[in-house]
Design a protein around this motif. Sequence first.
Motif, PDB file in Angstrom:
ATOM      1  N   ILE A  26      35.685  40.870  44.092  1.00 40.08           N
ATOM      2  CA  ILE A  26      34.710  41.378  43.160  1.00 40.08           C
ATOM      3  C   ILE A  26      35.409  42.845  42.291  1.00 40.08           C
ATOM      4  O   ILE A  26      34.976  42.687  41.043  1.00 40.08           O
ATOM      5  N   ILE A  27      36.125  43.578  43.094  1.00 40.35           N
ATOM      6  CA  ILE A  27      36.723  44.921  42.457  1.00 40.35           C
ATOM      7  C   ILE A  27      37.510  44.430  41.552  1.00 40.35           C
ATOM      8  O   ILE A  27      37.870  44.919  40.442  1.00 40.35           O
ATOM      9  N   LYS A  28      38.408  43.130  41.441  1.00 36.74           N
ATOM     10  CA  LYS A  28      39.455  42.775  40.688  1.00 36.74           C
ATOM     11  C   LYS A  28      38.685  42.100  39.572  1.00 36.74           C
ATOM     12  O   LYS A  28      39.251  42.138  38.614  1.00 36.74           O
ATOM     13  N   LEU A  33      38.803  40.733  33.882  1.00 37.70           N
ATOM     14  CA  LEU A  33      37.695  40.005  32.692  1.00 37.70           C
ATOM     15  C   LEU A  33      37.942  40.936  31.456  1.00 37.70           C
ATOM     16  O   LEU A  33      37.902  40.761  30.294  1.00 37.70           O
ATOM     17  N   ALA A  34      38.120  42.296  31.756  1.00 29.99           N
ATOM     18  CA  ALA A  34      38.050  43.220  30.588  1.00 29.99           C
ATOM     19  C   ALA A  34      39.348  43.154  29.990  1.00 29.99           C
ATOM     20  O   ALA A  34      39.658  43.458  28.636  1.00 29.99           O
ATOM     21  N   LEU A  35      40.423  43.066  30.654  1.00 23.42           N
ATOM     22  CA  LEU A  35      41.696  43.035  30.027  1.00 23.42           C
ATOM     23  C   LEU A  35      42.277  41.567  29.303  1.00 23.42           C
ATOM     24  O   LEU A  35      42.736  41.367  28.545  1.00 23.42           O
ATOM     25  N   ALA A  36      41.892  40.682  30.249  1.00 28.19           N
ATOM     26  CA  ALA A  36      42.226  39.140  29.889  1.00 28.19           C
ATOM     27  C   ALA A  36      41.450  38.452  28.787  1.00 28.19           C
ATOM     28  O   ALA A  36      41.957  37.769  27.947  1.00 28.19           O
ATOM     29  N   ARG A  37      40.115  38.824  28.645  1.00 25.99           N
ATOM     30  CA  ARG A  37      39.447  37.883  27.983  1.00 25.99           C
ATOM     31  C   ARG A  37      39.639  36.277  27.902  1.00 25.99           C
ATOM     32  O   ARG A  37      40.146  35.866  26.949  1.00 25.99           O
ATOM     33  N   PRO A  38      39.299  35.769  29.052  1.00 26.29           N
ATOM     34  CA  PRO A  38      39.589  34.466  29.053  1.00 26.29           C
ATOM     35  C   PRO A  38      39.277  33.540  27.862  1.00 26.29           C
ATOM     36  O   PRO A  38      37.936  33.618  27.424  1.00 26.29           O
ATOM     37  N   ALA A  39      40.029  32.465  27.590  1.00 29.63           N
ATOM     38  CA  ALA A  39      39.602  31.657  26.647  1.00 29.63           C
ATOM     39  C   ALA A  39      38.442  30.699  27.273  1.00 29.63           C
ATOM     40  O   ALA A  39      38.080  30.538  28.256  1.00 29.63           O
TER      41      ALA A  39
END
Length: 97
Positions: A26-28, A33-39
């Motif tokens: 949960i911490i990770k 999600l903020a850095l990677a912005r998944p497709a």
Amino acid sequence: MYLLPLGLSKQVYAGTTSLFFTVGNIIKAAPWLALARPATTVWTLMAICLLAVPSGVWLGWRLHARLGQRQMYRACYGLLLVTAMKLLWDGASGYLR
């Protein structure tokens, strides 16, 4: 790995490791999600994998009920050995390239 030599009961061991990995993931999740912005395809894959969670929990409960204390610790040490061998193999093969 730290908890194995402590000889905790299998209930305490399973609960502690489950809670540790749940909190860690949960911490990770937020920074990832903020850095990677998944497709969209990644979100779809995550949703499909999320469907496997109930069966994994059910299988874990069944396995926990079937294994005795000694069998569970042997299984944990066995899985730890397999993981260590895999990491050593990856390190050695990367070093030799």
